[in-house]
Scaffold this active site. Sequence first.
Site, PDB file in Angstrom:
ATOM      1  N   LYS A 146      -1.716  10.948  -3.567  1.00 46.56           N
ATOM      2  CA  LYS A 146      -3.007  10.358  -3.213  1.00 46.56           C
ATOM      3  C   LYS A 146      -4.094  11.395  -3.427  1.00 46.56           C
ATOM      4  CE  LYS A 146      -4.252   7.386   0.477  1.00 46.56           C
ATOM      5  NZ  LYS A 146      -4.248   7.040   1.896  1.00 46.56           N
ATOM      6  N   ASP A 198      -5.104   1.152  11.515  1.00 51.43           N
ATOM      7  CA  ASP A 198      -5.150   0.324  10.309  1.00 51.43           C
ATOM      8  C   ASP A 198      -3.766  -0.261  10.041  1.00 51.43           C
ATOM      9  OD1 ASP A 198      -6.371  -0.899   8.149  1.00 51.43           O
ATOM     10  OD2 ASP A 198      -6.307   0.862   6.857  1.00 51.43           O
ATOM     11  N   LEU A 212      -0.920   2.877  -7.720  1.00 57.54           N
ATOM     12  CA  LEU A 212      -0.347   2.011  -6.680  1.00 57.54           C
ATOM     13  C   LEU A 212      -1.423   1.394  -5.798  1.00 57.54           C
ATOM     14  CD1 LEU A 212       2.614   4.289  -5.484  1.00 57.54           C
ATOM     15  CD2 LEU A 212       2.753   2.303  -7.000  1.00 57.54           C
ATOM     16  N   GLY A 213      -2.552   2.051  -5.731  1.00 56.33           N
ATOM     17  CA  GLY A 213      -3.598   1.529  -4.858  1.00 56.33           C
ATOM     18  C   GLY A 213      -4.884   2.290  -5.072  1.00 56.33           C
ATOM     19  N   PHE A 217     -11.872   5.486  -0.466  1.00 51.64           N
ATOM     20  CA  PHE A 217     -11.794   6.912  -0.179  1.00 51.64           C
ATOM     21  C   PHE A 217     -10.669   7.633  -0.910  1.00 51.64           C
ATOM     22  CE2 PHE A 217     -13.667   4.641   3.337  1.00 51.64           C
ATOM     23  CZ  PHE A 217     -14.891   5.285   3.419  1.00 51.64           C
ATOM     24  N   GLY A 218     -10.044   6.950  -1.859  1.00 50.41           N
ATOM     25  CA  GLY A 218      -8.991   7.634  -2.584  1.00 50.41           C
ATOM     26  C   GLY A 218      -8.241   6.717  -3.532  1.00 50.41           C
ATOM     27  N   VAL A 219      -7.456   7.356  -4.403  1.00 48.05           N
ATOM     28  CA  VAL A 219      -6.627   6.625  -5.354  1.00 48.05           C
ATOM     29  C   VAL A 219      -5.192   7.094  -5.169  1.00 48.05           C
ATOM     30  CG1 VAL A 219      -6.423   5.899  -7.752  1.00 48.05           C
ATOM     31  CG2 VAL A 219      -8.565   6.879  -6.950  1.00 48.05           C
ATOM     32  N   VAL A 220      -4.246   6.157  -5.261  1.00 42.17           N
ATOM     33  CA  VAL A 220      -2.841   6.478  -5.033  1.00 42.17           C
ATOM     34  C   VAL A 220      -2.035   6.197  -6.296  1.00 42.17           C
ATOM     35  CG1 VAL A 220      -0.834   5.977  -3.590  1.00 42.17           C
ATOM     36  CG2 VAL A 220      -3.122   5.857  -2.602  1.00 42.17           C
TER      37      VAL A 220
HETATM   38  P1  ADP Z   1      -4.977   3.219   0.435  1.00 43.65           P
HETATM   39  O1  ADP Z   1      -4.710   1.972   1.232  1.00 43.65           O
HETATM   40  O2  ADP Z   1      -6.023   4.067   1.051  1.00 43.65           O
HETATM   41  O3  ADP Z   1      -5.208   2.920  -1.003  1.00 43.65           O
HETATM   42  P2  ADP Z   1      -2.192   3.926   0.979  1.00 43.65           P
HETATM   43  O4  ADP Z   1      -1.742   5.213   1.569  1.00 43.65           O
HETATM   44  O5  ADP Z   1      -2.088   2.708   1.851  1.00 43.65           O
HETATM   45  O6  ADP Z   1      -3.670   4.130   0.435  1.00 43.65           O
HETATM   46  O7  ADP Z   1      -1.360   3.673  -0.340  1.00 43.65           O
HETATM   47  C1  ADP Z   1      -1.662   2.608  -1.230  1.00 43.65           C
HETATM   48  C2  ADP Z   1      -0.408   1.879  -1.664  1.00 43.65           C
HETATM   49  O8  ADP Z   1       0.490   2.797  -2.304  1.00 43.65           O
HETATM   50  C3  ADP Z   1       0.393   1.297  -0.520  1.00 43.65           C
HETATM   51  O9  ADP Z   1      -0.061   0.024  -0.121  1.00 43.65           O
HETATM   52  C4  ADP Z   1       1.796   1.261  -1.100  1.00 43.65           C
HETATM   53  O10 ADP Z   1       1.955   0.128  -1.922  1.00 43.65           O
HETATM   54  C5  ADP Z   1       1.832   2.491  -1.976  1.00 43.65           C
HETATM   55  N1  ADP Z   1       2.420   3.650  -1.263  1.00 43.65           N
HETATM   56  C6  ADP Z   1       1.779   4.547  -0.468  1.00 43.65           C
HETATM   57  N2  ADP Z   1       2.628   5.477   0.027  1.00 43.65           N
HETATM   58  C7  ADP Z   1       3.850   5.182  -0.469  1.00 43.65           C
HETATM   59  C8  ADP Z   1       5.155   5.785  -0.355  1.00 43.65           C
HETATM   60  N3  ADP Z   1       5.385   6.889   0.383  1.00 43.65           N
HETATM   61  N4  ADP Z   1       6.172   5.208  -1.047  1.00 43.65           N
HETATM   62  C9  ADP Z   1       5.972   4.112  -1.808  1.00 43.65           C
HETATM   63  N5  ADP Z   1       4.781   3.506  -1.954  1.00 43.65           N
HETATM   64  C10 ADP Z   1       3.715   4.019  -1.306  1.00 43.65           C
END
Ligand code: ADP
Length: 355
Positions: A56, A170, A28-29, A33-36
């Site tokens: 994450k 942020d 998803l992202g 500092f990390g992968v989601v």
């Molecule tokens: P980072 O910006 O550090 O990569 P985020 O916590 O913003 O990490 O998460 C990245 C992306 O993952 C978000 O922009 C969103 O699209 C998706 N995401 C994060 N948390 C959730 C959640 N609880 N439910 C659905 N999508 C999420």
Amino acid sequence: FDMFVLAFLERLFRPSFRKDDFVLGKKLGEGAFGVVYKASLSNPKASSKLGDLVLKKATEYGAVEIWMNERVRRACANSCADFVYGFLERKSKGKGAEEYCLIWRFEGEDTLYDLMQSKEFPYNVETKILGDIQDLPKGLGRENRIIQTVMRQLLFALDGLHSTGIVHRDIKPQNLIFSEAARTFKIIDLGAATDLRVGINYIPKEFLLDPRYTAPEQYIMSTQTPSAPSVPVATALSPVLWQLNRPDRFDIYSLGLIFLQMAFPALRTDSSLIQFNRQLKRVNYDLQAWRRTVEPRAAPDLRKGFEILDLDGGIGWELLSSMIRYKARRRVSAKAALAHPYFNREGLGLSVMQN
Ligand code: ADP
Ligand code: MG
């Protein structure tokens, strides 16, 4: 019981997980500092109970993010995505750094960023909040109400965080997720957040911040405040410092920029926002002066923003102007903004069907 006993018991009886318990889905992202990932539990019975999840994998800042999410869950759960669990995953054979895992419920597919990218915005948000509605005539008044409803949801969530003592730092459309279950926007990504009341992550990490949405002040606390404790320690900071420096107003500036982007279709792209920031800086952050320079030769989708904010005697423009100000202490707080007359008119609800 005191807070800590309760927190301990809650922690003890909550199910705990290891990384092997999860199946990873699509990414998803990915940040520095990390992968989601989208994820689910591999045990089908447990998985059907918890539903889709988000996992994450974070590096060193994961510890702070877990701490913030635990605190949010106890103090202002509705403000942020539902946090399930966070843990430290020790890497085997000593290679690489330690890795933190954070688990949330999957709130939905769309962030405010995704929704704003669509030509349908803000009507695509209206459909999400109200469910499928009839095709009603579109117009400025209706768009204003949708934007007003989103702003109320965002300020409500932000007020929850600020009342807890947390500054997010942020706030941007990518970090605002639409919760399909709650039919409201929630805040995500507490990786850069700071809890000033207990001194967690007190040292500003400017390099983590997104320059497109940051307020003009570099440091959210004046550099003259007593030297900050090193992270993370739990020494209570005086609420007086909070009063003095208004660190929460950093988020208000970012939210002001989001309000601006919702109202002005012409300012929704990154490049146009960057250009806006440059123009505003050139007029010393005087929003009225910016308006004077651009409005006379504004193209229709820039003019539209002024038209929306000028409705009801310019009450929207007034609120926007009280959020985007150079001096933090002159910006409205989230709580005061919620009481602003802009919100006196009814937002999305049954009445939208009649108009
Ligand atoms: P980072 O910006 O550090 O990569 P985020 O916590 O913003 O990490 O998460 C990245 C992306 O993952 C978000 O922009 C969103 O699209 C998706 N995401 C994060 N948390 C959730 C959640 N609880 N439910 C659905 N999508 C999420
Ligand atoms: Mg993010």
